[in-house]
Scaffold this motif. Structure first.
Motif, PDB file in Angstrom:
ATOM      1  N   ASP A 209      60.627  51.376  61.882  1.00 33.19           N
ATOM      2  CA  ASP A 209      60.567  50.143  62.671  1.00 33.19           C
ATOM      3  C   ASP A 209      61.436  49.065  62.034  1.00 33.19           C
ATOM      4  O   ASP A 209      62.121  48.305  62.741  1.00 33.19           O
ATOM      5  CB  ASP A 209      59.121  49.647  62.776  1.00 33.19           C
ATOM      6  N   CYS A 210      61.409  48.996  60.718  1.00 34.67           N
ATOM      7  CA  CYS A 210      62.211  48.007  59.992  1.00 34.67           C
ATOM      8  C   CYS A 210      63.693  48.191  60.310  1.00 34.67           C
ATOM      9  O   CYS A 210      64.416  47.223  60.572  1.00 34.67           O
ATOM     10  CB  CYS A 210      61.959  48.139  58.491  1.00 34.67           C
ATOM     11  N   GLU A 211      64.155  49.420  60.306  1.00 37.26           N
ATOM     12  CA  GLU A 211      65.551  49.709  60.627  1.00 37.26           C
ATOM     13  C   GLU A 211      65.876  49.323  62.078  1.00 37.26           C
ATOM     14  O   GLU A 211      66.942  48.763  62.354  1.00 37.26           O
ATOM     15  CB  GLU A 211      65.843  51.192  60.406  1.00 37.26           C
ATOM     16  N   ASP A 212      64.967  49.627  62.979  1.00 42.70           N
ATOM     17  CA  ASP A 212      65.172  49.284  64.389  1.00 42.70           C
ATOM     18  C   ASP A 212      65.273  47.766  64.581  1.00 42.70           C
ATOM     19  O   ASP A 212      66.132  47.273  65.326  1.00 42.70           O
ATOM     20  CB  ASP A 212      64.032  49.835  65.245  1.00 42.70           C
ATOM     21  N   TYR A 213      64.380  47.031  63.906  1.00 39.70           N
ATOM     22  CA  TYR A 213      64.378  45.569  64.037  1.00 39.70           C
ATOM     23  C   TYR A 213      65.655  44.977  63.444  1.00 39.70           C
ATOM     24  O   TYR A 213      66.225  44.022  64.002  1.00 39.70           O
ATOM     25  CB  TYR A 213      63.156  44.972  63.345  1.00 39.70           C
ATOM     26  N   LEU A 214      66.085  45.551  62.339  1.00 42.99           N
ATOM     27  CA  LEU A 214      67.317  45.068  61.706  1.00 42.99           C
ATOM     28  C   LEU A 214      68.518  45.292  62.629  1.00 42.99           C
ATOM     29  O   LEU A 214      69.390  44.421  62.754  1.00 42.99           O
ATOM     30  CB  LEU A 214      67.534  45.780  60.372  1.00 42.99           C
ATOM     31  N   ASN A 215      68.540  46.427  63.303  1.00 47.01           N
ATOM     32  CA  ASN A 215      69.633  46.717  64.238  1.00 47.01           C
ATOM     33  C   ASN A 215      69.634  45.750  65.417  1.00 47.01           C
ATOM     34  O   ASN A 215      70.702  45.353  65.911  1.00 47.01           O
ATOM     35  CB  ASN A 215      69.530  48.159  64.743  1.00 47.01           C
ATOM     36  N   ILE A 216      68.441  45.364  65.876  1.00 47.90           N
ATOM     37  CA  ILE A 216      68.351  44.396  66.973  1.00 47.90           C
ATOM     38  C   ILE A 216      68.978  43.067  66.553  1.00 47.90           C
ATOM     39  O   ILE A 216      69.758  42.464  67.303  1.00 47.90           O
ATOM     40  CB  ILE A 216      66.886  44.180  67.400  1.00 47.90           C
ATOM     41  N   LEU A 217      68.647  42.621  65.338  1.00 45.79           N
ATOM     42  CA  LEU A 217      69.200  41.356  64.853  1.00 45.79           C
ATOM     43  C   LEU A 217      70.705  41.458  64.627  1.00 45.79           C
ATOM     44  O   LEU A 217      71.453  40.515  64.918  1.00 45.79           O
ATOM     45  CB  LEU A 217      68.502  40.936  63.557  1.00 45.79           C
ATOM     46  N   LEU A 218      71.165  42.602  64.124  1.00 48.19           N
ATOM     47  CA  LEU A 218      72.601  42.782  63.895  1.00 48.19           C
ATOM     48  C   LEU A 218      73.360  42.793  65.220  1.00 48.19           C
ATOM     49  O   LEU A 218      74.441  42.207  65.332  1.00 48.19           O
ATOM     50  CB  LEU A 218      72.856  44.079  63.123  1.00 48.19           C
ATOM     51  N   ASP A 219      72.792  43.460  66.223  1.00 51.66           N
ATOM     52  CA  ASP A 219      73.412  43.477  67.549  1.00 51.66           C
ATOM     53  C   ASP A 219      73.472  42.065  68.123  1.00 51.66           C
ATOM     54  O   ASP A 219      74.476  41.674  68.740  1.00 51.66           O
ATOM     55  CB  ASP A 219      72.632  44.390  68.498  1.00 51.66           C
ATOM     56  N   ALA A 221      73.556  39.302  66.420  1.00 50.56           N
ATOM     57  CA  ALA A 221      74.557  38.547  65.659  1.00 50.56           C
ATOM     58  C   ALA A 221      75.971  38.888  66.133  1.00 50.56           C
ATOM     59  O   ALA A 221      76.825  38.007  66.263  1.00 50.56           O
ATOM     60  CB  ALA A 221      74.408  38.843  64.168  1.00 50.56           C
ATOM     61  N   ARG A 222      76.207  40.176  66.406  1.00 50.21           N
ATOM     62  CA  ARG A 222      77.527  40.583  66.902  1.00 50.21           C
ATOM     63  C   ARG A 222      77.807  39.981  68.278  1.00 50.21           C
ATOM     64  O   ARG A 222      78.920  39.517  68.551  1.00 50.21           O
ATOM     65  CB  ARG A 222      77.620  42.110  66.961  1.00 50.21           C
ATOM     66  N   ASP A 223      76.794  39.993  69.139  1.00 52.50           N
ATOM     67  CA  ASP A 223      76.970  39.398  70.465  1.00 52.50           C
ATOM     68  C   ASP A 223      77.289  37.917  70.366  1.00 52.50           C
ATOM     69  O   ASP A 223      78.146  37.399  71.090  1.00 52.50           O
ATOM     70  CB  ASP A 223      75.707  39.602  71.302  1.00 52.50           C
ATOM     71  N   LEU A 224      76.573  37.236  69.468  1.00 49.17           N
ATOM     72  CA  LEU A 224      76.804  35.811  69.279  1.00 49.17           C
ATOM     73  C   LEU A 224      78.206  35.555  68.747  1.00 49.17           C
ATOM     74  O   LEU A 224      78.888  34.611  69.164  1.00 49.17           O
ATOM     75  CB  LEU A 224      75.758  35.237  68.320  1.00 49.17           C
ATOM     76  N   ASN A 225      78.643  36.424  67.835  1.00 52.36           N
ATOM     77  CA  ASN A 225      79.980  36.287  67.269  1.00 52.36           C
ATOM     78  C   ASN A 225      81.051  36.500  68.340  1.00 52.36           C
ATOM     79  O   ASN A 225      82.060  35.796  68.395  1.00 52.36           O
ATOM     80  CB  ASN A 225      80.163  37.295  66.135  1.00 52.36           C
ATOM     81  N   ASN A 226      80.815  37.489  69.221  1.00 53.37           N
ATOM     82  CA  ASN A 226      81.765  37.756  70.296  1.00 53.37           C
ATOM     83  C   ASN A 226      81.852  36.579  71.260  1.00 53.37           C
ATOM     84  O   ASN A 226      82.931  36.212  71.725  1.00 53.37           O
ATOM     85  CB  ASN A 226      81.356  39.021  71.062  1.00 53.37           C
ATOM     86  N   ILE A 227      80.683  35.994  71.569  1.00 52.98           N
ATOM     87  CA  ILE A 227      80.663  34.820  72.450  1.00 52.98           C
ATOM     88  C   ILE A 227      81.441  33.673  71.811  1.00 52.98           C
ATOM     89  O   ILE A 227      82.208  32.963  72.472  1.00 52.98           O
ATOM     90  CB  ILE A 227      79.212  34.392  72.745  1.00 52.98           C
ATOM     91  N   HIS A 228      81.249  33.510  70.490  1.00 50.98           N
ATOM     92  CA  HIS A 228      81.940  32.441  69.758  1.00 50.98           C
ATOM     93  C   HIS A 228      83.452  32.637  69.833  1.00 50.98           C
ATOM     94  O   HIS A 228      84.203  31.688  70.080  1.00 50.98           O
ATOM     95  CB  HIS A 228      81.461  32.438  68.308  1.00 50.98           C
ATOM     96  N   HIS A 229      83.893  33.895  69.642  1.00 49.11           N
ATOM     97  CA  HIS A 229      85.325  34.179  69.703  1.00 49.11           C
ATOM     98  C   HIS A 229      85.872  33.944  71.105  1.00 49.11           C
ATOM     99  O   HIS A 229      86.965  33.400  71.276  1.00 49.11           O
ATOM    100  CB  HIS A 229      85.594  35.621  69.276  1.00 49.11           C
ATOM    101  N   ARG A 230      85.092  34.369  72.129  1.00 51.32           N
ATOM    102  CA  ARG A 230      85.540  34.156  73.500  1.00 51.32           C
ATOM    103  C   ARG A 230      85.665  32.676  73.816  1.00 51.32           C
ATOM    104  O   ARG A 230      86.623  32.249  74.468  1.00 51.32           O
ATOM    105  CB  ARG A 230      84.567  34.821  74.484  1.00 51.32           C
ATOM    106  N   ASN A 231      84.709  31.896  73.348  1.00 46.62           N
ATOM    107  CA  ASN A 231      84.761  30.455  73.582  1.00 46.62           C
ATOM    108  C   ASN A 231      85.973  29.833  72.896  1.00 46.62           C
ATOM    109  O   ASN A 231      86.634  28.951  73.457  1.00 46.62           O
ATOM    110  CB  ASN A 231      83.478  29.794  73.087  1.00 46.62           C
ATOM    111  N   ASN A 232      86.242  30.300  71.661  1.00 44.28           N
ATOM    112  CA  ASN A 232      87.411  29.780  70.945  1.00 44.28           C
ATOM    113  C   ASN A 232      88.701  30.134  71.666  1.00 44.28           C
ATOM    114  O   ASN A 232      89.618  29.312  71.778  1.00 44.28           O
ATOM    115  CB  ASN A 232      87.446  30.342  69.515  1.00 44.28           C
ATOM    116  N   ASN A 233      88.760  31.397  72.159  1.00 48.01           N
ATOM    117  CA  ASN A 233      89.956  31.824  72.887  1.00 48.01           C
ATOM    118  C   ASN A 233      90.140  31.027  74.171  1.00 48.01           C
ATOM    119  O   ASN A 233      91.248  30.634  74.528  1.00 48.01           O
ATOM    120  CB  ASN A 233      89.874  33.316  73.215  1.00 48.01           C
TER     121      ASN A 233
END
Length: 265
Positions: A209-219, A221-233
């Motif tokens: 479960d710990c690994e699954d929860y960590l993957n959810i947060l990492l995903d 974070a990646r989505d947020l990072n992608n949104i940030h890059h799209r906004n910058n572009n």
């Protein structure tokens, strides 16, 4: 044993809260004071009646009852099973503030519930009841984990992520570092406290479960990072377009001025 007068007072307070809209909040506050601070032995008899007010038509009363449920279940985790159904209903509320407060409630119950199930005194509670407590805990955390993925509301998602952080810390080992300094977190729940042969809690499942929860947060974070890059572009593209428009405008202005000079002659 609670005195008969205390029991009669509790009955009077709950009946009054049922009848009076005007004084309901004050009567419930008095009820909580009685069964939590003064006569907790009354909880076995009156807890279910008390938490029914979590389903009151008033949003203010719902918000008032949630912290009461949290305080009682944190000190007496055996009542978590009694609270599951009402908390689930509140998690489906259309009121975002109520949903977020329930998520906070469950988040604050993570470590106390896990610690309770590992304490020797829990052996005095029937095994079936302990299993029910564990099942209620799993249902509520699972519901909120699903909410963290499915909801489109950023504020609810953020609160759910905070619960995931606590679950990750609780379902993992604190590390192999050596230090002489003692931290508050050293006394908090971690995976190291769970024996491999525990009759209810599976250490291996918590690790997964710990690994699954960590993957959810990492995903996330990646989505947020992608949104940030799209906004910058997009901002850069907008700036480039503005610069091009400005250049075009300048060229047009120069042409107009040139034409004006020609016509002047």
């Amino acid at each position: 044993m609670a005195t008969e007068s205390s029991r009669e007072l509790m009955i009077s307070l709950l009946n009054g809260a049922n009848i009076s809209d005007k004084d309901r909040s004050e009567l419930l506050a008095s009820s909580f004071e009685l069964i939590f601070h003064k006569e907790p032995i009354l909880l076995d008899e009156f807890y279910n009646s008390f938490i029914e007010f979590a389903l009151d038509r008033s949003q203010a009363i719902k918000k008032q009852i949630i912290p009461y449920i949290e305080s009682i279940c944190k000190k007496y985790p055996k009542f978590l099973n009694n609270s599951e159904a009402n908390l689930k209903i509140l998690l489906n509320s259309d009121n975002k503030a109520i949903v977020k407060r329930v998520i906070l409630c469950v988040t604050n119950l993570v470590r106390s519930t896990l610690s309770f199930l590992l304490q020797p005194q829990s052996n005095s509670i029937p095994h079936e009841q302990l299993v029910n407590i564990w099942n209620s805990f799993n249902f509520l955390r699972g519901y909120i984990v699903n909410l963290s993925v499915s909801t489109e509301d950023d504020s609810i998602k953020t609160n759910a992520y905070k619960m995931l952080e606590i679950l990750i810390l609780s379902f993992s080992s604190p590390g192999e570092y050596k230090t002489t300094k003692k931290y508050k977190s050293d006394d908090e729940f971690s995976l190291d406290r769970v024996p491999f042969d525990h009759s209810i809690i599976s250490k291996q499942l918590l690790q997964k479960d710990c690994e699954d929860y960590l993957n959810i947060l990492l995903d996330a974070a990646r989505d947020l990072n992608n949104i940030h890059h799209r906004n910058n572009n997009n901002n850069n593209n907008n700036n480039n377009n503005n610069n091009n428009n400005n250049n075009n405008n300048n060229n047009n202005n120069n042409k107009i001025l040139k034409d004006m000079k020609i016509h002047k002659f």
